[in-house]
Design a protein around this motif. Sequence first.
Motif, PDB file in Angstrom:
ATOM      1  N   THR A 157       5.090  13.624   1.009  1.00  0.00           N
ATOM      2  CA  THR A 157       6.404  12.638   1.413  1.00  0.00           C
ATOM      3  C   THR A 157       5.066  11.678   2.035  1.00  0.00           C
ATOM      4  O   THR A 157       3.999  11.252   2.238  1.00  0.00           O
ATOM      5  CB  THR A 157       6.861  12.616   2.354  1.00  0.00           C
ATOM      6  N   PHE A 158       5.782  10.190   1.025  1.00  0.00           N
ATOM      7  CA  PHE A 158       5.055   8.877   0.376  1.00  0.00           C
ATOM      8  C   PHE A 158       5.617   7.924   1.773  1.00  0.00           C
ATOM      9  O   PHE A 158       6.934   8.059   2.308  1.00  0.00           O
ATOM     10  CB  PHE A 158       5.218   8.489  -0.730  1.00  0.00           C
ATOM     11  N   ASN A 159       4.683   6.587   2.071  1.00  0.00           N
ATOM     12  CA  ASN A 159       5.084   6.077   3.118  1.00  0.00           C
ATOM     13  C   ASN A 159       6.213   4.730   2.460  1.00  0.00           C
ATOM     14  O   ASN A 159       7.062   4.126   3.192  1.00  0.00           O
ATOM     15  CB  ASN A 159       4.705   5.449   3.330  1.00  0.00           C
ATOM     16  N   LYS A 160       6.446   5.454   1.089  1.00  0.00           N
ATOM     17  CA  LYS A 160       7.803   4.008   0.345  1.00  0.00           C
ATOM     18  C   LYS A 160       8.031   4.507  -0.902  1.00  0.00           C
ATOM     19  O   LYS A 160       7.254   5.233  -0.972  1.00  0.00           O
ATOM     20  CB  LYS A 160       6.842   2.705   0.114  1.00  0.00           C
ATOM     21  N   GLY A 219      -1.971   2.899  -4.447  1.00  0.00           N
ATOM     22  CA  GLY A 219      -2.600   3.518  -3.439  1.00  0.00           C
ATOM     23  C   GLY A 219      -3.912   2.995  -3.432  1.00  0.00           C
ATOM     24  O   GLY A 219      -4.830   2.603  -4.238  1.00  0.00           O
ATOM     25  N   VAL A 220      -4.245   3.646  -1.919  1.00  0.00           N
ATOM     26  CA  VAL A 220      -5.108   3.054  -1.504  1.00  0.00           C
ATOM     27  C   VAL A 220      -6.501   3.558  -0.904  1.00  0.00           C
ATOM     28  O   VAL A 220      -7.667   3.672  -1.011  1.00  0.00           O
ATOM     29  CB  VAL A 220      -5.111   1.587  -0.461  1.00  0.00           C
ATOM     30  N   ARG A 229       0.478  -0.968  -0.055  1.00  0.00           N
ATOM     31  CA  ARG A 229       0.059   0.382  -0.255  1.00  0.00           C
ATOM     32  C   ARG A 229       0.967   0.711  -0.209  1.00  0.00           C
ATOM     33  O   ARG A 229       1.510   1.389   1.136  1.00  0.00           O
ATOM     34  CB  ARG A 229      -0.956  -0.198   1.403  1.00  0.00           C
ATOM     35  N   LEU A 230       0.822   1.938  -1.478  1.00  0.00           N
ATOM     36  CA  LEU A 230       1.317   3.731  -1.560  1.00  0.00           C
ATOM     37  C   LEU A 230       0.392   4.584  -0.451  1.00  0.00           C
ATOM     38  O   LEU A 230      -0.465   4.631  -0.764  1.00  0.00           O
ATOM     39  CB  LEU A 230       1.614   3.758  -2.406  1.00  0.00           C
ATOM     40  N   GLN A 231       0.625   4.995   0.790  1.00  0.00           N
ATOM     41  CA  GLN A 231      -0.069   5.628   1.458  1.00  0.00           C
ATOM     42  C   GLN A 231       1.046   7.434   1.939  1.00  0.00           C
ATOM     43  O   GLN A 231       2.142   7.832   1.773  1.00  0.00           O
ATOM     44  CB  GLN A 231      -0.245   5.702   2.871  1.00  0.00           C
ATOM     45  N   THR A 273      13.016   9.764  -4.398  1.00  0.00           N
ATOM     46  CA  THR A 273      11.742   8.242  -4.235  1.00  0.00           C
ATOM     47  C   THR A 273      10.586   9.190  -3.425  1.00  0.00           C
ATOM     48  O   THR A 273       9.218   7.755  -3.884  1.00  0.00           O
ATOM     49  CB  THR A 273      12.298   7.436  -4.429  1.00  0.00           C
ATOM     50  N   THR A 274      10.778   9.303  -2.379  1.00  0.00           N
ATOM     51  CA  THR A 274       9.119   9.387  -1.503  1.00  0.00           C
ATOM     52  C   THR A 274       9.273  10.591  -1.098  1.00  0.00           C
ATOM     53  O   THR A 274       8.046  10.950  -0.735  1.00  0.00           O
ATOM     54  CB  THR A 274       9.733   8.880  -0.086  1.00  0.00           C
TER      55      THR A 274
END
Length: 386
Positions: free
Chosen positions: A151-154, A217-218, A128-130, A183-184
Amino acid sequence: MALAAVGPLLLAGCGANPAASGASSAAAEGPPKATISITPTDGTAQLAPGIAVTVTAAAGTLSHVDLTNGSGTYLPGDFNADHTEWTPTDKVAPGQTYSVDAIATSAAGAPTESKSSFTTAPVPTADRLQVSYVTPSNGATFGVAYPLRVTFNKPVHNRQAVSDALDVETSPHVDGSWFWINTTTVDYRPEGFWPSGTVVNLNSNLAGVDAGNGLWGVANTTSSFTVGRSEVINVNLKTDKMTVVRDGKTIGTYDVSGGKPGWQTRDGIMTIMEKDTDKIWTNTAIDAPEPYHLESNFAMRITDSGEFIHDAPWNVGNITSGVNASHGCVGMLTSNMKTLFDESMVGDAVIVTGSPRPFGALTNQISDWNVSWSSWLGGNYDLSYS
């Protein structure tokens, strides 16, 4: 006999009436009813993330389409030019049940209604990308030089697809663009500083977006911040003077001391990232050769690598005589720094000139304003600009 033969002929002539009657019946039925096709079909389950949803009409036009998730939230959508097709503007999210209710109208004005439902498969937690966080934070007021940062979690691989799903609305309207920092992290800014008073709204429409490398993405999220009054802090390290400009008017001029040879303050456009009181400075924090342990009453960070604007009571002689003697920070007299600290906010612009040392790496945040607008518009999807 001849007269007798006429009767059957006349009767045969009248035999054409049933066909005429059938034609009239067909004409009475009128144009065909409109039909509706919904994709995915009714009852489809465990659909893969990112599945496309379409509603189409034949022999008529679509007049109404509702697409809702299990909690009753409506997904917005658009009709094509002739109203024969409808598609949602957002992708459907994983792990949801969706319902479609569509109405089409025939040429004669007769309505046709069709309903359908389907489910999407959930995405495992590891895939899951969040959004981890957004700055400026929701509801905050920041200065004109703070970009919108997500900023993303992964790590994100399909960077363009992800930034395309991040919708920014501004009031009043200000054109801007996304640029990947790493990348994030992706930043959004206009060509120049934000106009004061601008309200910036972010709609992160990530649900169902393929982020690459198995990530999806969720969820969709929203955030908003307001741009405060304009303040630009100009630091000239050739004259060792600071000039503070508020809403186009100079409100203060102060003596400063910048970085000494080998430790020069970086040249370029920076942003106040944080404000601290009672800041401790040690040589071990920056691997300086001479030992020291010093304290400032007021400090404002302008780079990730450790440059600040702060009061430097141990350096009064160099500040007042115009000598650059610090390890990269901009030092001020305590009384002047208190005034600047009290009047400044996170997000205010800092422009340093007169230093031989360029700003350097993009990742030494926040350095967005040092990237040319033409380069910024490229998006830096491949992270080649560093």
